[in-house]
Design a protein around this motif. Structure first.
Motif, PDB file in Angstrom:
ATOM      1  N   ASP A  35     -41.447  72.958  12.564  1.00  7.90           N
ATOM      2  CA  ASP A  35     -41.148  73.955  11.614  1.00  7.90           C
ATOM      3  C   ASP A  35     -39.800  73.640  10.938  1.00  7.90           C
ATOM      4  O   ASP A  35     -39.162  74.233  10.319  1.00  7.90           O
ATOM      5  N   LEU A  36     -39.461  72.464  11.148  1.00  8.03           N
ATOM      6  CA  LEU A  36     -37.844  71.935  10.547  1.00  8.03           C
ATOM      7  C   LEU A  36     -38.089  72.024   9.008  1.00  8.03           C
ATOM      8  O   LEU A  36     -39.067  71.491   8.275  1.00  8.03           O
ATOM      9  N   ASP A  37     -36.857  72.520   8.496  1.00 10.96           N
ATOM     10  CA  ASP A  37     -36.700  72.644   6.946  1.00 10.96           C
ATOM     11  C   ASP A  37     -36.350  71.286   6.657  1.00 10.96           C
ATOM     12  O   ASP A  37     -36.652  71.022   5.225  1.00 10.96           O
ATOM     13  N   LEU A  38     -35.575  70.604   7.129  1.00 10.20           N
ATOM     14  CA  LEU A  38     -34.987  69.356   6.558  1.00 10.20           C
ATOM     15  C   LEU A  38     -34.184  68.541   7.675  1.00 10.20           C
ATOM     16  O   LEU A  38     -33.943  68.945   8.877  1.00 10.20           O
ATOM     17  N   ILE A  39     -34.276  67.116   7.484  1.00 15.37           N
ATOM     18  CA  ILE A  39     -33.768  66.309   8.312  1.00 15.37           C
ATOM     19  C   ILE A  39     -32.645  65.700   7.617  1.00 15.37           C
ATOM     20  O   ILE A  39     -33.026  65.021   6.591  1.00 15.37           O
ATOM     21  N   LEU A  40     -31.541  65.701   8.197  1.00 13.43           N
ATOM     22  CA  LEU A  40     -30.397  64.581   7.379  1.00 13.43           C
ATOM     23  C   LEU A  40     -30.278  63.387   8.426  1.00 13.43           C
ATOM     24  O   LEU A  40     -30.254  63.435   9.654  1.00 13.43           O
ATOM     25  N   LEU A  41     -30.598  62.066   7.942  1.00 18.90           N
ATOM     26  CA  LEU A  41     -30.551  60.984   8.793  1.00 18.90           C
ATOM     27  C   LEU A  41     -29.594  60.020   8.422  1.00 18.90           C
ATOM     28  O   LEU A  41     -29.735  59.553   7.030  1.00 18.90           O
ATOM     29  N   ASP A  42     -29.091  59.608   9.606  1.00 19.13           N
ATOM     30  CA  ASP A  42     -27.904  58.527   9.163  1.00 19.13           C
ATOM     31  C   ASP A  42     -28.556  57.135   8.943  1.00 19.13           C
ATOM     32  O   ASP A  42     -29.644  56.746   9.824  1.00 19.13           O
ATOM     33  N   LEU A  43     -28.349  56.308   8.010  1.00 13.33           N
ATOM     34  CA  LEU A  43     -28.975  55.057   7.795  1.00 13.33           C
ATOM     35  C   LEU A  43     -28.678  54.133   9.071  1.00 13.33           C
ATOM     36  O   LEU A  43     -29.861  53.503   9.482  1.00 13.33           O
ATOM     37  N   ASN A  44     -27.825  54.194   9.440  1.00 14.58           N
ATOM     38  CA  ASN A  44     -27.344  53.416  10.732  1.00 14.58           C
ATOM     39  C   ASN A  44     -27.241  53.991  11.960  1.00 14.58           C
ATOM     40  O   ASN A  44     -26.572  53.657  13.084  1.00 14.58           O
ATOM     41  N   PHE A  48     -34.116  50.902   7.065  1.00 17.34           N
ATOM     42  CA  PHE A  48     -34.815  52.039   6.708  1.00 17.34           C
ATOM     43  C   PHE A  48     -35.968  52.616   7.646  1.00 17.34           C
ATOM     44  O   PHE A  48     -36.649  53.288   7.238  1.00 17.34           O
ATOM     45  N   SER A  49     -36.047  52.009   8.817  1.00 18.11           N
ATOM     46  CA  SER A  49     -37.089  52.083   9.804  1.00 18.11           C
ATOM     47  C   SER A  49     -37.340  53.517  10.228  1.00 18.11           C
ATOM     48  O   SER A  49     -38.381  54.131  10.307  1.00 18.11           O
ATOM     49  N   GLY A  50     -35.943  54.255  10.270  1.00 19.92           N
ATOM     50  CA  GLY A  50     -36.053  55.699  10.749  1.00 19.92           C
ATOM     51  C   GLY A  50     -36.776  56.627   9.687  1.00 19.92           C
ATOM     52  O   GLY A  50     -37.538  57.363   9.910  1.00 19.92           O
ATOM     53  N   LEU A  51     -36.268  56.292   8.579  1.00 19.76           N
ATOM     54  CA  LEU A  51     -36.829  57.002   7.238  1.00 19.76           C
ATOM     55  C   LEU A  51     -38.300  56.685   7.003  1.00 19.76           C
ATOM     56  O   LEU A  51     -39.176  57.622   6.865  1.00 19.76           O
ATOM     57  N   VAL A  52     -38.939  55.873   7.297  1.00 22.96           N
ATOM     58  CA  VAL A  52     -40.102  55.176   7.052  1.00 22.96           C
ATOM     59  C   VAL A  52     -41.077  55.868   8.251  1.00 22.96           C
ATOM     60  O   VAL A  52     -42.165  56.505   8.007  1.00 22.96           O
ATOM     61  N   LEU A  53     -40.585  56.051   9.402  1.00 18.49           N
ATOM     62  CA  LEU A  53     -41.457  56.599  10.510  1.00 18.49           C
ATOM     63  C   LEU A  53     -41.286  57.957  10.430  1.00 18.49           C
ATOM     64  O   LEU A  53     -42.549  58.621  10.498  1.00 18.49           O
ATOM     65  N   LEU A  54     -40.257  58.760  10.054  1.00 14.17           N
ATOM     66  CA  LEU A  54     -40.326  60.053   9.810  1.00 14.17           C
ATOM     67  C   LEU A  54     -41.049  60.537   8.513  1.00 14.17           C
ATOM     68  O   LEU A  54     -42.065  61.590   8.733  1.00 14.17           O
ATOM     69  N   ARG A  55     -40.910  59.733   7.687  1.00  8.80           N
ATOM     70  CA  ARG A  55     -42.110  60.307   6.349  1.00  8.80           C
ATOM     71  C   ARG A  55     -43.451  59.827   6.654  1.00  8.80           C
ATOM     72  O   ARG A  55     -44.309  60.677   6.322  1.00  8.80           O
ATOM     73  N   GLY A  56     -43.743  58.873   7.486  1.00  8.55           N
ATOM     74  CA  GLY A  56     -45.018  58.577   7.703  1.00  8.55           C
ATOM     75  C   GLY A  56     -45.597  59.743   8.794  1.00  8.55           C
ATOM     76  O   GLY A  56     -46.615  60.010   8.640  1.00  8.55           O
ATOM     77  N   GLN A  57     -44.804  60.056   9.737  1.00  8.32           N
ATOM     78  CA  GLN A  57     -45.490  61.064  10.539  1.00  8.32           C
ATOM     79  C   GLN A  57     -45.276  62.467  10.306  1.00  8.32           C
ATOM     80  O   GLN A  57     -46.001  63.357  10.580  1.00  8.32           O
ATOM     81  N   ARG A  88     -33.510  52.037  -2.387  1.00 12.35           N
ATOM     82  CA  ARG A  88     -34.460  51.960  -1.507  1.00 12.35           C
ATOM     83  C   ARG A  88     -34.618  53.266  -0.776  1.00 12.35           C
ATOM     84  O   ARG A  88     -35.882  53.465  -0.267  1.00 12.35           O
ATOM     85  N   SER A  89     -33.722  54.175  -0.505  1.00 13.14           N
ATOM     86  CA  SER A  89     -33.851  55.424   0.056  1.00 13.14           C
ATOM     87  C   SER A  89     -34.922  56.358  -0.801  1.00 13.14           C
ATOM     88  O   SER A  89     -35.903  56.659   0.011  1.00 13.14           O
ATOM     89  N   ARG A  90     -34.806  56.211  -1.805  1.00 10.39           N
ATOM     90  CA  ARG A  90     -35.967  56.853  -2.749  1.00 10.39           C
ATOM     91  C   ARG A  90     -37.140  56.221  -2.508  1.00 10.39           C
ATOM     92  O   ARG A  90     -38.164  56.773  -2.522  1.00 10.39           O
ATOM     93  N   GLU A  91     -37.162  54.907  -2.758  1.00  8.90           N
ATOM     94  CA  GLU A  91     -38.483  54.073  -2.780  1.00  8.90           C
ATOM     95  C   GLU A  91     -38.983  54.498  -1.530  1.00  8.90           C
ATOM     96  O   GLU A  91     -40.251  54.560  -1.460  1.00  8.90           O
ATOM     97  N   PHE A  92     -38.388  54.477  -0.434  1.00  5.59           N
ATOM     98  CA  PHE A  92     -39.122  54.917   1.091  1.00  5.59           C
ATOM     99  C   PHE A  92     -39.251  56.469   1.322  1.00  5.59           C
ATOM    100  O   PHE A  92     -39.741  56.846   2.466  1.00  5.59           O
ATOM    101  N   GLY A  93     -39.114  57.074   0.354  1.00 10.48           N
ATOM    102  CA  GLY A  93     -39.620  58.463   0.247  1.00 10.48           C
ATOM    103  C   GLY A  93     -38.600  59.559   0.624  1.00 10.48           C
ATOM    104  O   GLY A  93     -38.924  60.812   0.951  1.00 10.48           O
ATOM    105  N   ALA A  94     -37.161  59.259   0.758  1.00  9.45           N
ATOM    106  CA  ALA A  94     -36.186  60.268   0.951  1.00  9.45           C
ATOM    107  C   ALA A  94     -36.156  61.207  -0.165  1.00  9.45           C
ATOM    108  O   ALA A  94     -36.462  61.032  -1.345  1.00  9.45           O
ATOM    109  N   SER A  95     -35.885  62.376   0.076  1.00  8.79           N
ATOM    110  CA  SER A  95     -35.571  63.579  -0.973  1.00  8.79           C
ATOM    111  C   SER A  95     -34.258  63.643  -1.667  1.00  8.79           C
ATOM    112  O   SER A  95     -33.991  64.290  -2.273  1.00  8.79           O
ATOM    113  N   GLY A  96     -33.530  62.835  -0.950  1.00 14.01           N
ATOM    114  CA  GLY A  96     -32.145  62.897  -1.157  1.00 14.01           C
ATOM    115  C   GLY A  96     -31.079  61.855  -0.515  1.00 14.01           C
ATOM    116  O   GLY A  96     -31.428  61.154   0.454  1.00 14.01           O
TER     117      GLY A  96
END
Length: 97
Positions: free
Chosen positions: A19-28, A35-44, A64-72
């Motif tokens: 039920d998380l509302d938002l994830i802030l993800l550090d690129l590194n 962008f593997s973390g972003l891709v994994l989280l968006r996929g799952q 690239r963040s936008r292309e891989f599905g980040a909201s911001g």
């Protein structure tokens, strides 16, 4: 508000709390390569918005963040007001670029 030290911990936390509302993800973030973390989280967890946070502020990183599905994208150099506005926008269902 919850915090993790690496990608594996973030994925485990996401599994425990669907039920998380938002994830802030550090690129590194440790355990994430590019962008593997972003891709994994968006996929799952496509229902949870993910905002990338990074000291890398180059235009191609933002694109690239936008292309891989980040909201911001929030540069680490942002002021507290800019960070708050970006988070608020995404929580309201918008995007923040």
């Amino acid at each position: 508000v919850m915090e993790t030290a690496d990608l594996d911990s973030a994925l485990a936390l996401t599994q425990e709390h669907d039920d998380l509302d938002l994830i802030l993800l550090d690129l590194n973030m440790p355990g994430a390569y590019g962008f593997s973390g972003l891709v994994l989280l968006r996929g799952q967890y496509p229902q949870i918005p993910v905002v990338m946070v990074s000291a890398q502020e180059e235009a191609d990183v933002v694109v690239r963040s936008r292309e891989f599905g980040a909201s911001g994208f929030i540069p680490k150099s942002s002021s507290m007001g800019q960070i708050q506005a970006a988070v608020r926008a995404v929580l309201d269902g918008d995007v923040s670029w």
